[in-house]
Design a protein around this motif. Structure first.
Motif, PDB file in Angstrom:
ATOM      1  N   GLU A 202      48.270  31.311 -76.313  1.00 59.14           N
ATOM      2  CA  GLU A 202      48.967  31.602 -75.068  1.00 59.14           C
ATOM      3  C   GLU A 202      50.323  30.900 -75.059  1.00 59.14           C
ATOM      4  OE1 GLU A 202      44.684  31.780 -72.664  1.00 59.14           O
ATOM      5  OE2 GLU A 202      46.130  30.172 -72.251  1.00 59.14           O
ATOM      6  N   VAL A 203      51.365  31.672 -74.849  1.00 62.08           N
ATOM      7  CA  VAL A 203      52.732  31.146 -74.923  1.00 62.08           C
ATOM      8  C   VAL A 203      53.322  31.034 -73.516  1.00 62.08           C
ATOM      9  CG1 VAL A 203      55.042  31.467 -75.867  1.00 62.08           C
ATOM     10  CG2 VAL A 203      53.033  32.203 -77.191  1.00 62.08           C
ATOM     11  N   TRP A 204      53.686  29.827 -73.141  1.00 64.14           N
ATOM     12  CA  TRP A 204      54.340  29.576 -71.859  1.00 64.14           C
ATOM     13  C   TRP A 204      55.825  29.380 -72.108  1.00 64.14           C
ATOM     14  CZ3 TRP A 204      51.692  28.872 -67.062  1.00 64.14           C
ATOM     15  CH2 TRP A 204      50.294  28.943 -67.157  1.00 64.14           C
ATOM     16  N   THR A 205      56.642  29.979 -71.302  1.00 67.01           N
ATOM     17  CA  THR A 205      58.092  29.830 -71.458  1.00 67.01           C
ATOM     18  C   THR A 205      58.656  29.080 -70.261  1.00 67.01           C
ATOM     19  OG1 THR A 205      58.391  32.016 -70.471  1.00 67.01           O
ATOM     20  CG2 THR A 205      58.388  31.885 -72.884  1.00 67.01           C
ATOM     21  N   ASP A 206      58.333  27.800 -70.190  1.00 63.42           N
ATOM     22  CA  ASP A 206      58.843  26.954 -69.109  1.00 63.42           C
ATOM     23  C   ASP A 206      60.340  26.728 -69.304  1.00 63.42           C
ATOM     24  OD1 ASP A 206      56.180  26.848 -68.719  1.00 63.42           O
ATOM     25  OD2 ASP A 206      55.951  24.697 -68.981  1.00 63.42           O
ATOM     26  N   GLN A 207      61.100  26.914 -68.257  1.00 60.68           N
ATOM     27  CA  GLN A 207      62.524  26.600 -68.348  1.00 60.68           C
ATOM     28  C   GLN A 207      62.735  25.100 -68.528  1.00 60.68           C
ATOM     29  OE1 GLN A 207      64.328  28.300 -64.868  1.00 60.68           O
ATOM     30  NE2 GLN A 207      64.420  30.345 -65.750  1.00 60.68           N
ATOM     31  N   ASP A 208      61.922  24.312 -67.846  1.00 63.98           N
ATOM     32  CA  ASP A 208      61.989  22.855 -68.002  1.00 63.98           C
ATOM     33  C   ASP A 208      60.560  22.339 -68.144  1.00 63.98           C
ATOM     34  OD1 ASP A 208      62.294  20.154 -67.923  1.00 63.98           O
ATOM     35  OD2 ASP A 208      63.264  20.067 -65.967  1.00 63.98           O
ATOM     36  N   PRO A 209      60.143  21.983 -69.363  1.00 67.30           N
ATOM     37  CA  PRO A 209      58.754  21.552 -69.571  1.00 67.30           C
ATOM     38  C   PRO A 209      58.391  20.270 -68.826  1.00 67.30           C
ATOM     39  CG  PRO A 209      60.090  21.112 -71.511  1.00 67.30           C
ATOM     40  CD  PRO A 209      60.931  21.949 -70.595  1.00 67.30           C
ATOM     41  N   HIS A 210      59.395  19.534 -68.348  1.00 72.57           N
ATOM     42  CA  HIS A 210      59.125  18.304 -67.606  1.00 72.57           C
ATOM     43  C   HIS A 210      59.008  18.555 -66.101  1.00 72.57           C
ATOM     44  CE1 HIS A 210      59.947  16.048 -71.266  1.00 72.57           C
ATOM     45  NE2 HIS A 210      61.061  16.734 -71.405  1.00 72.57           N
ATOM     46  N   TYR A 211      59.250  19.775 -65.681  1.00 74.43           N
ATOM     47  CA  TYR A 211      59.293  20.074 -64.251  1.00 74.43           C
ATOM     48  C   TYR A 211      57.910  19.935 -63.610  1.00 74.43           C
ATOM     49  CZ  TYR A 211      59.758  22.684 -59.901  1.00 74.43           C
ATOM     50  OH  TYR A 211      59.735  23.060 -58.585  1.00 74.43           O
ATOM     51  N   VAL A 212      57.896  19.305 -62.446  1.00 75.01           N
ATOM     52  CA  VAL A 212      56.680  19.161 -61.644  1.00 75.01           C
ATOM     53  C   VAL A 212      56.938  19.807 -60.288  1.00 75.01           C
ATOM     54  CG1 VAL A 212      55.088  17.563 -60.533  1.00 75.01           C
ATOM     55  CG2 VAL A 212      56.024  17.016 -62.793  1.00 75.01           C
ATOM     56  N   ASP A 213      56.096  20.767 -59.924  1.00 77.10           N
ATOM     57  CA  ASP A 213      56.242  21.421 -58.627  1.00 77.10           C
ATOM     58  C   ASP A 213      55.438  20.627 -57.595  1.00 77.10           C
ATOM     59  OD1 ASP A 213      56.396  23.013 -56.408  1.00 77.10           O
ATOM     60  OD2 ASP A 213      55.940  24.888 -57.444  1.00 77.10           O
ATOM     61  N   ARG A 214      56.119  19.806 -56.837  1.00 77.10           N
ATOM     62  CA  ARG A 214      55.427  18.917 -55.898  1.00 77.10           C
ATOM     63  C   ARG A 214      54.946  19.643 -54.654  1.00 77.10           C
ATOM     64  NH1 ARG A 214      55.821  14.227 -58.305  1.00 77.10           N
ATOM     65  NH2 ARG A 214      57.635  13.768 -59.613  1.00 77.10           N
ATOM     66  N   SER A 215      55.311  20.906 -54.515  1.00 75.37           N
ATOM     67  CA  SER A 215      54.803  21.691 -53.392  1.00 75.37           C
ATOM     68  C   SER A 215      53.400  22.223 -53.691  1.00 75.37           C
ATOM     69  CB  SER A 215      55.741  22.865 -53.091  1.00 75.37           C
ATOM     70  OG  SER A 215      55.717  23.813 -54.154  1.00 75.37           O
ATOM     71  N   GLN A 216      52.993  22.154 -54.955  1.00 74.77           N
ATOM     72  CA  GLN A 216      51.671  22.627 -55.371  1.00 74.77           C
ATOM     73  C   GLN A 216      50.742  21.445 -55.602  1.00 74.77           C
ATOM     74  OE1 GLN A 216      50.779  25.828 -55.559  1.00 74.77           O
ATOM     75  NE2 GLN A 216      52.821  26.626 -55.096  1.00 74.77           N
ATOM     76  N   LYS A 217      49.452  21.718 -55.574  1.00 75.24           N
ATOM     77  CA  LYS A 217      48.462  20.670 -55.847  1.00 75.24           C
ATOM     78  C   LYS A 217      48.555  20.249 -57.310  1.00 75.24           C
ATOM     79  CE  LYS A 217      43.484  19.769 -56.020  1.00 75.24           C
ATOM     80  NZ  LYS A 217      43.630  18.367 -55.556  1.00 75.24           N
ATOM     81  N   SER A 218      48.589  18.958 -57.528  1.00 76.36           N
ATOM     82  CA  SER A 218      48.575  18.414 -58.880  1.00 76.36           C
ATOM     83  C   SER A 218      47.135  18.106 -59.264  1.00 76.36           C
ATOM     84  CB  SER A 218      49.422  17.140 -58.943  1.00 76.36           C
ATOM     85  OG  SER A 218      49.317  16.533 -60.204  1.00 76.36           O
ATOM     86  N   TRP A 219      46.665  18.678 -60.369  1.00 74.62           N
ATOM     87  CA  TRP A 219      45.267  18.533 -60.774  1.00 74.62           C
ATOM     88  C   TRP A 219      45.155  17.421 -61.824  1.00 74.62           C
ATOM     89  CZ3 TRP A 219      41.607  21.568 -58.352  1.00 74.62           C
ATOM     90  CH2 TRP A 219      42.101  22.610 -57.563  1.00 74.62           C
ATOM     91  N   PRO A 220      44.514  16.309 -61.464  1.00 72.37           N
ATOM     92  CA  PRO A 220      44.413  15.196 -62.416  1.00 72.37           C
ATOM     93  C   PRO A 220      43.452  15.525 -63.554  1.00 72.37           C
ATOM     94  CG  PRO A 220      43.122  14.734 -60.452  1.00 72.37           C
ATOM     95  CD  PRO A 220      43.856  16.024 -60.186  1.00 72.37           C
ATOM     96  N   TYR A 221      43.491  14.705 -64.575  1.00 73.21           N
ATOM     97  CA  TYR A 221      42.548  14.878 -65.691  1.00 73.21           C
ATOM     98  C   TYR A 221      42.338  13.547 -66.407  1.00 73.21           C
ATOM     99  CZ  TYR A 221      46.831  15.101 -68.547  1.00 73.21           C
ATOM    100  OH  TYR A 221      48.040  14.827 -69.139  1.00 73.21           O
ATOM    101  N   SER A 222      41.167  13.424 -67.000  1.00 76.84           N
ATOM    102  CA  SER A 222      40.869  12.327 -67.912  1.00 76.84           C
ATOM    103  C   SER A 222      40.212  12.958 -69.136  1.00 76.84           C
ATOM    104  CB  SER A 222      39.933  11.306 -67.253  1.00 76.84           C
ATOM    105  OG  SER A 222      39.608  10.276 -68.171  1.00 76.84           O
ATOM    106  N   LEU A 223      40.966  13.052 -70.211  1.00 77.00           N
ATOM    107  CA  LEU A 223      40.468  13.663 -71.442  1.00 77.00           C
ATOM    108  C   LEU A 223      39.909  12.562 -72.331  1.00 77.00           C
ATOM    109  CD1 LEU A 223      40.137  16.023 -73.445  1.00 77.00           C
ATOM    110  CD2 LEU A 223      42.511  15.610 -74.173  1.00 77.00           C
TER     111      LEU A 223
END
Length: 401
Positions: A202-223
């Motif tokens: 799956e190929v994502w074409t993010d304009q800015d890979p560091h961008y964080v959308d703070r208006s959306q829920k951020s889903w934490p993870y512990s891998l």
């Protein structure tokens, strides 16, 4: 044979049977919850994911509840004085367990001694409110286990064939999804990858890979990753010695040589969201140096016979991503081997002193708590089995009274 011995044996049998019933009913309840969420909330991905995350938390609640009944263990956390803040952990006055302020998006690496290592590490994330956000890597064959396989698929656990040519694309897709959702720009925010290669990447074409959308829920993870790939045993130690000789590497006294490929790849895929890499070194009471924990604390003996370690020691330290040379394969391998050499020396200290506390400067905190969950959560896990037992008891009484 005395009456006391007979009573003790009978009690063990009852506890074993109760543990089996609790696990089966708990697992079924979790899967039913997942089925209902998948059916009724298919058009509401955020609510659906919250329910699936809750069922993930319920699974560790289930396992720890059984351990609390059958084989309670204390856990002693020792934190590194150079990389970990003071008072990261505290005692929970309500449960006797622990609470923590672990970072919300992390990768956790650890040495691998017994099959329940991941249970204690998963419980560790529970202390920081992250039990529903854990991801682990498993053998592909486990996905075929009835009921449990379906449940783990819903958890988005990463199933591996242990052949890099097959695993790389699957791992890339899962990690990319995890990373994008952690930044609020993934499928749970209504975003989608732009293309898919013939191989399935799956190929994502993010304009800015560091961008964080703070208006959306951020889903934490512990891998959670075990770079050794397998438990420490006589067999794996022998293989490690052979590999070390061929590669002209110094072998370890208490560990096997770690594999760097999967870990490096995971760090590269998660670099835009991962806040920290935790390094856990685990030691078990009752296991001496040159002994093997997997022989002493076998999975069936822990959950069915109550033969669990009285004390589990976990030493934690932290690495920032900019400290880790993830873009240079050779330097990364050297870094990981250095980490493992330091873990090996730490385990030498542990086996001599029976703890990881190396004193002021080296240690920022030592705190001990019971591996257990909140009382109300434990009651929830036991409600269905208790109701079942009560119903059976009433039916038997009515029949023979």
């Amino acid at each position: 044979m005395t009456v006391r011995v007979v009573a003790q044996r009978a009690l063990k049998i009852v506890i074993t049977l109760a543990s089996i019933v609790i696990f089966i009913q708990g697992a079924l309840a979790i899967v039913v919850h997942q089925l209902v969420a998948n059916l009724l909330l298919s058009s509401d991905p955020i609510r659906r994911q919250k329910h699936l995350d809750y069922t993930k938390k319920k699974f560790i609640l289930l396992l720890v509840t059984i351990l609390t009944i059958v084989a309670p263990s204390s856990v002693r956390i020792t934190t590194d004085g150079r990389t970990m803040p003071k008072n990261l952990f505290s005692n929970d006055i309500h449960t006797g367990g622990l609470l923590s302020n672990l970072r919300r998006k992390s990768l956790l690496i650890a040495n691998h001694q017994i099959y329940t290592d991941w249970v204690f590490l998963w419980w560790l994330t529970y202390t920081g409110g992250l039990a529903g956000n854990v991801f682990i890597m498993l053998k592909q064959s486990l996905a075929r286990i009835p009921i449990l396989g379906y449940g783990m698929e819903n958890y988005k656990f990463i199933f591996m064939n242990r052949k890099w040519s097959k695993d790389k694309i699957n791992l890339a897709n899962r990690l990319s999804n995890m990373d994008h959702n952690a930044r609020g720009v993934g499928d749970l925010a209504g975003k989608h990858f732009s293309a898919k290669t013939e191989e399935g990447l799956e190929v994502w074409t993010d304009q800015d890979p560091h961008y964080v959308d703070r208006s959306q829920k951020s889903w934490p993870y512990s891998l959670i990753i075990f770079p050794e790939g397998t438990n420490l045993s006589q067999n794996t130690r022998n293989k490690s010695e052979i590999f070390a000789a061929k590669a002209n590497l110094e072998n370890f006294r208490n560990l096997v040589i770690p594999r760097s490929t999967g870990l490096r790849f995971a760090l590269q895929e998660l670099r835009n969201s991962c806040e920290v890499v935790y390094d856990a070194t685990i030691g078990y009471s009752g296991v001496k140096q040159n002994e093997y924990g997997q022989d002493i604390y076998q999975l069936g003996n822990i959950f069915l016979k109550g033969q669990a370690p009285e004390l589990v020691d976990i030493h934690l330290r932290a690495f920032e991503l900019d400290e880790i040379p993830i873009d240079d394969e050779s330097k990364f391998s050297e870094w990981l081997l250095k980490v493992w050499r330091e873990k090996d020396e730490l385990l030498d200290y542990y086996y001599e002193h029976k703890n990881f506390d190396r004193g002021p400067g080296e240690t920022s905190q030592v705190v001990t708590g019971t591996c257990k969950v909140q009382r109300l959560e434990m009651i929830q896990m036991l409600a269905l089995p208790c109701l079942t037992a009560l119903t059976i008891g009433v039916l038997i009484w009515k029949k023979y009274a």
